[in-house]
Scaffold this motif. Structure first.
Motif, PDB file in Angstrom:
ATOM      1  N   HIS A 161      -1.470  -1.144   6.596  1.00  0.00           N
ATOM      2  CA  HIS A 161      -1.132  -0.128   7.585  1.00  0.00           C
ATOM      3  C   HIS A 161      -0.323   1.033   7.007  1.00  0.00           C
ATOM      4  O   HIS A 161      -0.340   2.131   7.574  1.00  0.00           O
ATOM      5  N   PRO A 187      -3.362   3.955   3.724  1.00  0.00           N
ATOM      6  CA  PRO A 187      -3.585   5.362   4.092  1.00  0.00           C
ATOM      7  C   PRO A 187      -2.968   6.342   3.091  1.00  0.00           C
ATOM      8  O   PRO A 187      -3.552   7.413   2.827  1.00  0.00           O
ATOM      9  N   SER A 215      -5.195   6.382   0.048  1.00  0.00           N
ATOM     10  CA  SER A 215      -6.443   7.055   0.426  1.00  0.00           C
ATOM     11  C   SER A 215      -6.253   8.570   0.442  1.00  0.00           C
ATOM     12  O   SER A 215      -7.107   9.330  -0.039  1.00  0.00           O
ATOM     13  N   ALA A 216      -5.114   9.019   0.978  1.00  0.00           N
ATOM     14  CA  ALA A 216      -4.825  10.455   1.018  1.00  0.00           C
ATOM     15  C   ALA A 216      -4.636  11.011  -0.382  1.00  0.00           C
ATOM     16  O   ALA A 216      -5.111  12.109  -0.702  1.00  0.00           O
ATOM     17  N   LYS A 228     -11.241   6.922   1.233  1.00  0.00           N
ATOM     18  CA  LYS A 228     -10.692   5.738   1.862  1.00  0.00           C
ATOM     19  C   LYS A 228     -10.717   4.566   0.890  1.00  0.00           C
ATOM     20  O   LYS A 228     -11.730   4.290   0.256  1.00  0.00           O
TER      21      LYS A 228
END
Length: 223
Positions: free
Chosen positions: A6, A10, A13-14, A19
């Motif tokens: 969680h 992310p 991925s950013a 992803k």
């Protein structure tokens, strides 16, 4: 799960603009006097679960093409307590240093935890590399390629040094987390059972090194 899926997924991925899927996670605790890790690459070791490292592209059989390691420091990491050390460079699947072939026994069974484990860098190669210590504060995050050479030294401090290591691969290359843990469990069980069978057949005591190897395998937590 909160950290791995969680929060960190992310962010990674950013950072990589694609992803990412979690492949594996581990808590690394190095107690006072705890030994370091020899120079190695992560990708060859990870690819071992897919029976793909060192084989042709056709043999990859759904193996992710790239891996990224994320280290989250829990404690301050210093040279004294055996912080991570990296050899910086334009490392990639096409441009990585030589590694040692994985060890197999006389029956061709791979030992995923033995000498010459996939990804280990030969001593003579590591001696020519420059490893830079990453002395960082607790709470810091380090992200590096699965083909970056890295190592660590022993913990010479009076306190344990803790860090979380997370491995991700691009989601568009597949979600293999459960497959990875199942396959590594099977490989370890296969090597352990084969070693015990060989011992029963030859009816001679195990050497001290062989006994230590079996004891280490027995200590691996069940998944």
């Amino acid at each position: 799960e909160s950290l791995c899926q969680h929060y960190m997924a992310p962010l990674v991925s950013a950072l990589l603009k694609t992803k990412m899927a979690l492949l594996k996670e581990k808590l690394n605790i190095k107690p006072p006097g705890g030994s370091g890790f020899a120079p190695h690459l992560d990708s060859p070791s990870l690819q071992m679960a897919f029976n793909s490292f060192g084989e042709s592209k056709e043999a990859f059989n759904q193996c992710p093409e790239s891996f990224v390691t994320v280290m989250v420091a829990i404690d301050n990491m210093t040279v004294e307590n055996g912080c991570l050390m990296v050899c910086k460079g334009p490392w990639s699947e096409q441009n990585h240093c030589h590694v040692i072939a994985p060890e197999v026994d006389k029956n061709g069974v791979l030992n995923p935890d033995g000498k010459g484990r996939a990804g280990a860098i030969p001593v003579e190669v590591a001696a020519q590399q420059h490893y830079e210590p990453l002395a960082i504060k607790g709470g810091s995050v380090v992200v590096f390629s699965g083909y970056m050479p890295h190592r660590s030294a022993a913990n010479k401090s009076a306190f344990s040094r803790r860090a979380v290591f997370l491995t991700y691969n691009p989601m568009n290359q597949g979600d293999f987390r459960q497959f990875y843990y199942d396959k590594m469990k099977d490989m370890r069980n296969s090597f352990r059972d084969n070693s015990q069978q060989s011992q029963q057949q030859r009816q001679v005591p195990l050497s001290q090194d062989e006994q230590w190897e079996l004891d280490a395998l027995k200590s691996i937590p069940k998944i």
